[in-house]
Structures are given as C-alpha cells and as structure tokens.
Design a protein around this motif. Structure first.
Motif, PDB file in Angstrom:
ATOM      1  N   PRO A 178     -18.748 -50.430 -26.380  1.00  0.00           N
ATOM      2  CA  PRO A 178     -18.785 -51.616 -25.525  1.00  0.00           C
ATOM      3  C   PRO A 178     -18.032 -52.791 -26.148  1.00  0.00           C
ATOM      4  O   PRO A 178     -17.939 -52.918 -27.372  1.00  0.00           O
ATOM      5  CB  PRO A 178     -20.277 -51.924 -25.405  1.00  0.00           C
TER       6      PRO A 178
ATOM      7  N   HIS B 146     -27.553 -52.118 -28.520  1.00  0.00           N
ATOM      8  CA  HIS B 146     -27.128 -51.711 -27.178  1.00  0.00           C
ATOM      9  C   HIS B 146     -25.908 -50.805 -27.264  1.00  0.00           C
ATOM     10  O   HIS B 146     -25.809 -49.798 -26.544  1.00  0.00           O
ATOM     11  CB  HIS B 146     -26.818 -52.953 -26.335  1.00  0.00           C
ATOM     12  N   SER B 147     -24.984 -51.130 -28.141  1.00  0.00           N
ATOM     13  CA  SER B 147     -23.764 -50.328 -28.276  1.00  0.00           C
ATOM     14  C   SER B 147     -24.077 -48.931 -28.802  1.00  0.00           C
ATOM     15  O   SER B 147     -23.509 -47.933 -28.336  1.00  0.00           O
ATOM     16  CB  SER B 147     -22.784 -51.036 -29.206  1.00  0.00           C
TER      17      SER B 147
ATOM     18  N   VAL C  49     -25.460 -46.962 -25.970  1.00  0.00           N
ATOM     19  CA  VAL C  49     -24.396 -46.570 -25.049  1.00  0.00           C
ATOM     20  C   VAL C  49     -23.624 -45.371 -25.604  1.00  0.00           C
ATOM     21  O   VAL C  49     -23.280 -44.435 -24.871  1.00  0.00           O
ATOM     22  CB  VAL C  49     -23.452 -47.758 -24.781  1.00  0.00           C
TER      23      VAL C  49
ATOM     24  N   ASP D 202     -18.838 -55.828 -26.341  1.00  0.00           N
ATOM     25  CA  ASP D 202     -19.678 -56.778 -27.072  1.00  0.00           C
ATOM     26  C   ASP D 202     -20.418 -56.118 -28.233  1.00  0.00           C
ATOM     27  O   ASP D 202     -21.477 -56.585 -28.652  1.00  0.00           O
ATOM     28  CB  ASP D 202     -20.674 -57.446 -26.129  1.00  0.00           C
ATOM     29  N   ALA D 203     -19.859 -55.042 -28.769  1.00  0.00           N
ATOM     30  CA  ALA D 203     -20.546 -54.286 -29.825  1.00  0.00           C
ATOM     31  C   ALA D 203     -20.851 -55.131 -31.053  1.00  0.00           C
ATOM     32  O   ALA D 203     -21.866 -54.940 -31.714  1.00  0.00           O
ATOM     33  CB  ALA D 203     -19.712 -53.072 -30.224  1.00  0.00           C
TER      34      ALA D 203
END
Length: 431
Positions: free
Chosen positions: A387, A396-397, A400, A389-390
């Motif tokens: 992502p 979150h990354s 994902v 915004d990693a």
C-alpha cells in the motif's frame, strides 16, 4: 451348585448359513454353529445421532486391531450392524471422547455456541481455556474441547504484532495444516540515542522434523541477540551476523533433545528453518539471511525503483548465477525452491549473508517468507502489492500483503514484517 447352560435364542434361521432351525436346537444341523453364542437382541435398535456422526451416549464404537500398514483387509461389519458414515471429526460429538486423530488434521468448522449451554455451564478452573465453540467445555492439553470435542484454533494459525513503528503478520495459509513460520520484531536505542528497529522472519523447512519449533527458536534467538547487542554499540552488520549464528545454535539444540522427541518422525531430517532479518536506523539499513526468505526495498516515492535486497540460497538461484537458466526459467522449474542453505544441525556449513545499504530516500523494508514472494516475486510486483501509505500504516500494510498471498492461493504459510525507513522516533506507531 451346578452352572446353568446358556439358553438358546429363539431363531428361525442360522445366523451363519441361514439354514432353517427347529425349536429348541442348540446347534445348527447344517454348519454346527453354537446357537447359544448368539447374543440376546437389544430392546430396540441403537439410536444414531441425527447427522450420522456417531452413536448415542453409551453405544459402543467399532474398534479395529490391525496394525498400521497391515495388508489384512478390515473385517466386514456383522450382519445387522449399523454402518456409520465417516465423519471429518475424530472426536465423538456426543461423548466428547477422542477415539482417533489423523496425524495432520484439517481445521474443523466451529459451530456457534448455544447460549443456553453457555449460561448453564459450570465455572471452569481458574486459568483454564474455554472452548470457542460451545463456550462450556474446558480445552485439554492437546487442544480439544472436553465437552464438544472441537479442535481449538491454534495460537500460531494467525498472528499480528506491532512494536512501535514496525509491524508483522503471519498466517497459516489455505493449504497447510499448521503455521511453520515465525517472526520477531522489536525496538531499541543505540548508544548515541538513535532509534533502531529490528525484524526477523523465519520459515520452517517442512521436510524436516518440528519445523515450527525451529522457526520459533531461531526468530527468538536472533531477536534477543540483536536487541542486546545494538544498545551496547555493536556495529549493526556485525550484530546481524552474530544474531544469525545465535539462531543457528538455537535450532541445532533442538536436534540434541532426547530421542523420544522424534519418535513420531524417526526418518526425518533434524529441525531446520530459513532466516531473514532487517536492522533499520536513521541512516543505515542492514539485511542478513540464510535460505530463501527475502527482504525488499520499496520507496515511498513510487517513481523510484524498488529492489530485492537478498539472494536466495536455492537451486534456482544457483542455476541463474551459473548462467544455465534465466530467472524466469529457473523459478518455473519444480526444483526452484530446493534450498541450499538453512539453519539446522544437518546444514552443510553456516554462511550468514549480510549487506548494508544507505537509501537516499524514505521507504519501507518488506521482510517476508516465500509464502508471500511466491505471489510477488519481482521487486516491482512487490512494490505494487505494498500500500502507498505503508510507511505510516505498517500493520495495515502487512495485513494487505498477507491478504494478497491468500487471494493468490495461499499455498504456503505467509509471514511479512513491514519496517519503515528511516527509523522514526520511538513511540510512533501505525495509524
């Protein structure tokens, strides 16, 4: 006192040869069968569970005594016996008693708990785990509910962790019966006050015994070594080398355990795993590895080129290095993932690889097992999966990226750590 002869059961035909019988016959006139050995019929037929999963409480389950691997076919069921259909669970859902368990059980779907059972359940002993399915039974040491027999989710099937600005996620995947990967992440401070972040990912070698224990021991040993050495002022590249050596010793020690530890897999190799690790400071990035777990560099500015930071210890990498195949051909071969370097007592020789980098821009380091990079092998493919915004949302990354592997098929365990570069100040976490 004279013992009484067993009274014959009133039968119209011999249960063996079906020859008609006369009233009062003790033996069949055709085959000589002893009619007194015929058990008295039950008051009614045994009641089967509605779904056919097993007999009602008190009914006997069939038991076979043939040894494993015997060529003798199983005996046919007795005449009139109820033949139960096979069930996916090795545990009786009625009695909660385990009768058998396959060596590598699949996960069983857990039914929603019955709130009435949960309300009526007696209090369990302090500290005892309660079944996630029925919410009533205690979980035994083997991970099964003593009440409903359900296998409980294992702690390592899916793990997530944040440590300051870095995060890691590990998942069993969709095809393996257990998670043989492990990770360790942490933060420390260098003697000059600079923050430093550490991430370790280990992948157990499935063809060896106890690969899950090997990966866990290696990741813990390497992380502990790094978090102890870096604050003392040890150069990060030397600290990484020493950490891999410590991890190797931890895995080697598993092979020295009593023979009983391997009695269920006497012909397998010693415990083994791969390892890859990253150390990130405010201006330096150090990578270390043995095996085919990898590290990738993904810049925040996606206009800049990403890069793979490791070279596999594998058959495919050797073919490419020797000029015998190009990378696409080598990794398409069925021998591609045969590793030539690993941690373990039967490794040919321990050769830790380390490399230092000084990136000129911000980015993230992706540290992962082959369960991820199988679905994003090239550096550009990995960058596209990470992502945007990693750097500010590492957890979150990582989630994902694990999802990317599962969506691709999840054929292997999947583990990834996302480490922002440069190391932000302590206490900065993901949004």
């Amino acid at each position: 006192m004279m013992s009484q002869m067993p009274q014959p059961i009133a039968l119209s035909r011999c249960p063996i040869c079906e020859e008609p019988l006369e009233s009062g016959d003790r033996f069949c006139g055709a085959c000589g069968y002893d009619l007194s050995a015929v058990p008295a019929p039950p008051d009614d037929d045994p009641t089967l569970v509605v779904n056919g999963a097993g007999p009602a409480a008190g009914a006997a389950w069939p038991v076979t005594s043939e040894p494993a691997g015997s060529d003798t076919p199983p005996a046919a069921p007795a005449a009139g016996a109820h033949e139960l259909p096979p069930t996916g669970s090795p545990v009786s859902p009625v009695t909660g008693v385990r009768f058998d368990r396959p060596p590598e059980p699949d996960e069983y779907p857990l039914q929603a708990p019955d709130p009435r059972v949960a309300q009526e359940a007696p209090a369990t002993a302090e500290g005892a785990k309660v079944c996630v399915a029925c919410r009533a039974g205690r979980v035994d040491l083997d991970g099964y509910c003593e009440n409903c027999g359900h296998a409980q989710p294992r702690e390592r099937d899916h793990m997530e962790q944040e440590s300051g600005p870095i995060a890691a996620v590990s998942d069993r995947g969709l095809r393996h019966h257990r998670n043989e990967d492990a990770f360790a992440i942490g933060n420390a401070t260098l003697p000059d006050g600079q923050p430093v972040a550490v991430a370790i990912v280990c992948d157990g070698v499935s063809s060896a015994t106890r690969p899950d224990d090997a990966s866990l021991a290696a990741s813990r040993a390497a992380s502990e070594a790094l978090l102890a050495a870096l604050p003392r002022g040890t150069h990060p590249q030397q600290a990484m080398h020493d950490a891999i050596v410590a991890a190797s010793r931890a895995v080697n020690s598993l092979a020295a355990e009593p023979a009983t530890a391997r009695e269920h897999a006497p012909h397998q190799n010693a415990p083994a795993c791969t390892i890859v690790g990253a150390i990130v400071t405010s201006g330096l990035l150090v990578i270390g590895w043995v095996g085919d777990s990898r590290a990738y560099w993904v810049p925040v500015d996606r206009g800049a080129l990403p890069a793979r930071l490791t070279e596999d210890d594998s058959w495919a990498a050797q073919m490419v290095a020797a000029g015998l195949m190009n990378e696409a051909e080598a990794y398409a071969d069925e021998r591609a993932h045969a590793i030539t370097g690993w941690l373990g007592a039967d490794a040919y020789e321990l050769e830790p690889h380390t490399a230092s980098f000084k990136p000129d821009r911000a980015g993230v380091v992706v540290v992962c097992s082959d369960g991820l990079w199988n679905y994003a092998e090239a550096a550009q493919e990995m960058a596209e999966a990470v992502p945007l915004d990693a750097a500010v949302r590492p957890l979150h990354s990582a989630q994902v990226l694990v999802g990317h592997a599962l969506d691709g098929g999840g054929h292997d365990n999947v583990t990834v750590a996302v480490v922002p570069f440069p190391a932000p100040s302590q206490g900065a976490g993901s949004a």
